[in-house]
Scaffold this motif. Structure first.
Motif, short mmCIF file in Angstrom:
data_model
loop_
_atom_site.label_atom_id
_atom_site.label_comp_id
_atom_site.label_asym_id
_atom_site.label_seq_id
_atom_site.Cartn_x
_atom_site.Cartn_y
_atom_site.Cartn_z
N ALA A 114 0.81 -1.22 0.00
CA ALA A 114 0.00 0.00 0.00
C ALA A 114 0.84 1.27 0.00
CB ALA A 114 -0.94 -0.02 1.20
N GLN A 115 0.42 2.24 -0.79
CA GLN A 115 1.05 3.56 -0.88
C GLN A 115 -0.04 4.62 -0.64
OE1 GLN A 115 4.41 4.03 -2.12
NE2 GLN A 115 4.67 1.80 -2.10
N GLU A 116 0.37 5.88 -0.66
CA GLU A 116 -0.57 6.97 -0.42
C GLU A 116 -1.80 6.90 -1.34
OE1 GLU A 116 -0.05 8.61 2.28
OE2 GLU A 116 -2.01 9.51 1.92
N ILE A 117 -1.57 6.62 -2.61
CA ILE A 117 -2.66 6.62 -3.61
C ILE A 117 -3.77 5.62 -3.24
CG2 ILE A 117 -1.41 4.97 -5.09
CD1 ILE A 117 -2.69 6.20 -7.50
N CYS A 118 -3.39 4.55 -2.55
CA CYS A 118 -4.36 3.50 -2.21
C CYS A 118 -5.38 3.96 -1.18
CB CYS A 118 -3.63 2.27 -1.69
SG CYS A 118 -2.33 1.70 -2.80
N ARG A 119 -5.05 5.02 -0.44
CA ARG A 119 -5.97 5.56 0.56
C ARG A 119 -6.95 6.55 -0.07
NH1 ARG A 119 -0.98 5.29 2.61
NH2 ARG A 119 -0.73 3.86 4.35
N GLY A 120 -6.64 6.98 -1.27
CA GLY A 120 -7.49 7.95 -1.97
C GLY A 120 -8.67 7.26 -2.63
N GLU A 121 -8.78 7.42 -3.93
CA GLU A 121 -9.90 6.81 -4.63
C GLU A 121 -9.66 5.30 -4.77
OE1 GLU A 121 -12.24 7.42 -8.78
OE2 GLU A 121 -10.94 9.04 -8.12
N ALA A 122 -10.74 4.53 -4.68
CA ALA A 122 -10.59 3.07 -4.82
C ALA A 122 -10.21 2.71 -6.25
CB ALA A 122 -11.88 2.37 -4.44
N PRO A 123 -9.25 1.78 -6.43
CA PRO A 123 -8.91 1.35 -7.79
C PRO A 123 -10.07 0.59 -8.41
CG PRO A 123 -7.85 -0.07 -6.18
CD PRO A 123 -8.53 1.02 -5.41
N ARG A 124 -10.25 0.79 -9.73
CA ARG A 124 -11.37 0.10 -10.39
C ARG A 124 -10.93 -1.26 -10.91
NH1 ARG A 124 -14.53 4.34 -13.93
NH2 ARG A 124 -14.00 2.74 -15.45
N LEU A 125 -11.90 -2.15 -11.01
CA LEU A 125 -11.63 -3.48 -11.56
C LEU A 125 -11.48 -3.32 -13.07
CD1 LEU A 125 -11.50 -6.54 -10.79
CD2 LEU A 125 -13.92 -6.66 -11.39
N GLU A 126 -10.25 -3.53 -13.57
CA GLU A 126 -10.00 -3.31 -15.00
C GLU A 126 -9.32 -4.50 -15.63
OE1 GLU A 126 -7.80 0.33 -14.91
OE2 GLU A 126 -9.63 1.55 -15.07
N GLU A 127 -9.58 -4.68 -16.93
CA GLU A 127 -8.98 -5.79 -17.66
C GLU A 127 -7.53 -5.42 -18.02
OE1 GLU A 127 -11.33 -7.03 -20.98
OE2 GLU A 127 -10.34 -8.97 -21.08
N ARG A 128 -6.58 -6.13 -17.40
CA ARG A 128 -5.17 -5.80 -17.62
C ARG A 128 -4.53 -6.72 -18.65
NH1 ARG A 128 -3.28 -2.94 -13.16
NH2 ARG A 128 -5.01 -1.74 -12.36
N ASP A 129 -5.06 -7.92 -18.73
CA ASP A 129 -4.66 -8.90 -19.73
C ASP A 129 -5.98 -9.43 -20.27
OD1 ASP A 129 -1.98 -9.14 -20.12
OD2 ASP A 129 -1.67 -10.69 -18.59
N PRO A 130 -5.99 -10.03 -21.47
CA PRO A 130 -7.27 -10.54 -21.95
C PRO A 130 -7.92 -11.49 -20.93
CG PRO A 130 -5.64 -10.64 -23.69
CD PRO A 130 -4.91 -10.22 -22.45
N GLY A 131 -9.12 -11.14 -20.48
CA GLY A 131 -9.85 -11.99 -19.55
C GLY A 131 -9.36 -11.94 -18.12
N HIS A 132 -8.41 -11.09 -17.82
CA HIS A 132 -7.85 -11.01 -16.47
C HIS A 132 -8.12 -9.61 -15.90
CE1 HIS A 132 -4.11 -11.84 -13.71
NE2 HIS A 132 -5.22 -11.64 -13.04
N LEU A 133 -9.01 -9.56 -14.93
CA LEU A 133 -9.41 -8.26 -14.35
C LEU A 133 -8.80 -8.10 -12.96
CD1 LEU A 133 -11.78 -9.18 -16.38
CD2 LEU A 133 -13.10 -7.42 -15.24
N ILE A 134 -8.29 -6.92 -12.69
CA ILE A 134 -7.65 -6.66 -11.41
C ILE A 134 -8.02 -5.26 -10.92
CG2 ILE A 134 -5.41 -6.49 -10.21
CD1 ILE A 134 -4.56 -8.04 -13.03
N ALA A 135 -8.24 -5.14 -9.62
CA ALA A 135 -8.48 -3.83 -9.02
C ALA A 135 -7.31 -3.50 -8.09
CB ALA A 135 -9.80 -3.83 -8.27
N CYS A 136 -6.26 -2.92 -8.66
CA CYS A 136 -5.11 -2.56 -7.84
C CYS A 136 -4.24 -1.57 -8.62
CB CYS A 136 -4.29 -3.81 -7.49
SG CYS A 136 -2.78 -3.45 -6.55
N TYR A 137 -3.72 -0.56 -7.92
CA TYR A 137 -2.86 0.42 -8.60
C TYR A 137 -1.49 -0.16 -8.94
CZ TYR A 137 -6.25 4.00 -7.43
OH TYR A 137 -7.40 4.74 -7.34
N PHE A 138 -1.07 -1.19 -8.21
CA PHE A 138 0.31 -1.66 -8.39
C PHE A 138 0.45 -3.04 -9.02
CE2 PHE A 138 0.38 1.53 -5.09
CZ PHE A 138 1.28 2.41 -5.65
N ALA A 139 -0.69 -3.66 -9.33
CA ALA A 139 -0.59 -5.01 -9.88
C ALA A 139 0.07 -5.00 -11.26
CB ALA A 139 -1.96 -5.65 -9.95
#
Ligand SMILES: Nc1ncnc2c1ncn2[C@@H]1O[C@H](COP(=O)(O)OP(=O)(O)O)[C@@H](O)[C@H]1O
Ligand SMILES: [Mg+2]
Length: 322
Positions: free
Chosen positions: A297-322
């Motif tokens: 966790a970093q400062e940004i993680c306390r701000g707005e919640a990360p959205r669940l986004e497709e980072r690879d085909p068919g792979h969704l992640i909600a994290c700023y650092f993944a």
């Protein structure tokens, strides 16, 4: 709706209105299950898995619970718009559910045979002798060795494993398109657990039943699921095919869950528990709900919640650092 999609949950929100405040048990959850596919819903206790399942059947205790948003499409039809009467004909027929404790869903004062026939009569309105044969067939299908004897038994006369088999038999008796299993093997010993999973796998392969399989155990997940959604504090934080989730997870919560799952080649003292606890869902942390427990966790993680986004085909992640 895409081809072969049986269930499409979109932006589901189920909240509890309590004296303590609004408990966001399910908070913008979306997923899809195709014909013959098993989706695993995994996460620690208290993350909203059971409430997601009960929402699909519209069995959330109300009050204090209420589905406050989203859509639940069964083959394109939104269950949230149906009359209770229509919903009753869907439960047990199109969608069935089995629970962790089979004994709590059976009536102790009726025989297994009576209870099974009751369920089947309700949905099918068939002549009695037809039902008798069907009940025996379905008990054989769940590999109950002596069906005639079991039919005359009462729930307390059976072992947990046998009873769970009977529950599965009842759940599949009307050939539902979707079977929801909420921790179906958690109360069972390891070998019985394996037999029940085998049975569910067989069902899935033979009848193309779709499964929503809920567990807190990633080991069990790998035995049966094709895809998995990792749930944390009312939201999905990672969603992908099962191999990616187990072998190449990106989200720190998924990694922590895997790190805390016992393995055969590991001593118990090597197990890493996830520090901290699932937050009270009425008093959620700001930003990413996992940040107070996250090693990255970093400062940004306390701000707005990360959205669940497709980072690879068919792979969704909600994290700023993944
Ligand atoms: N009757 C209730 N009243 C208030 N809150 C509830 C009630 N039932 C469940 N909840 C809340 O919903 C959250 C999610 O519960 P649940 O779906 O059962 O979790 P899981 O199945 O992942 O263990 C719980 O943390 C709890 O705070
Ligand atoms: Mg639960």
């Amino acid at each position: 709706m895409g081809q072969n999609e049986i269930l499409n949950v979109k932006h589901l929100k189920t909240h509890f209105f309590t004296d303590e405040g609004v408990v966001r048990a399910v908070d913008d959850v979306s997923f899809t299950i195709r014909k013959g596919e098993a989706l695993g819903l995994v996460g620690e206790s208290g993350c909203g898995k059971s409430m997601t399942a009960l929402s699909i059947l519209r069995l959330v205790p109300n009050p204090p619970g209420k589905i406050v948003g989203g859509e639940i499409l069964l083959r394109g039809r939104d269950l949230l718009t149906l009359e209770e009467k229509e919903m009753r004909s869907i439960r047990g027929k199109e969608i069935s559910m089995i629970f962790q404790e089979p004994s709590t869903s059976m009536n102790p004062s009726f025989t297994i045979g009576n209870q099974m026939k009751e369920v089947m009569r309700y949905h099918q309105r068939k002549a009695n002798n037809h039902i008798d044969k069907q009940v025996v067939d379905i008990l054989k299908a769940v590999r109950i060795p002596d069906p005639d004897r079991v039919l005359s038994q009462y729930p307390h006369q059976m072992s947990g494993g046998m009873l769970q088999r009977v529950m599965i038999a009842m759940a599949i008796s009307c050939e539902p398109s979707l079977l929801i299993c909420d921790e179906p093997t958690t109360a069972l010993d390891v070998s019985t657990q394996a037999q029940i999973i085998d049975l569910l796998r067989l069902l899935k392969a033979k009848r193309e039943t779709s499964l929503l399989f809920i567990t807190h155990d990633l080991g069990v997940l790998s035995w049966i699921c094709d895809t998995a959604a990792v749930m944390y504090a009312g939201t999905i934080v990672e969603y992908s095919d099962i191999h990616t989730i187990l072998l190449n997870p990106w989200h720190p919560y998924t990694k922590a869950l895997i790190g805390s799952t016992p393995r055969l080649d590991q001593d118990a003292d090597q197990l890493r528990v996830i520090r901290g606890q699932v937050p009270n869902l009425a008093h959620l942390p700001s930003g990413c709900r996992f940040h107070p427990r996250c090693e990255m966790a970093q400062e940004i993680c306390r701000g707005e919640a990360p959205r669940l986004e497709e980072r690879d085909p068919g792979h969704l992640i909600a994290c700023y650092f993944a």
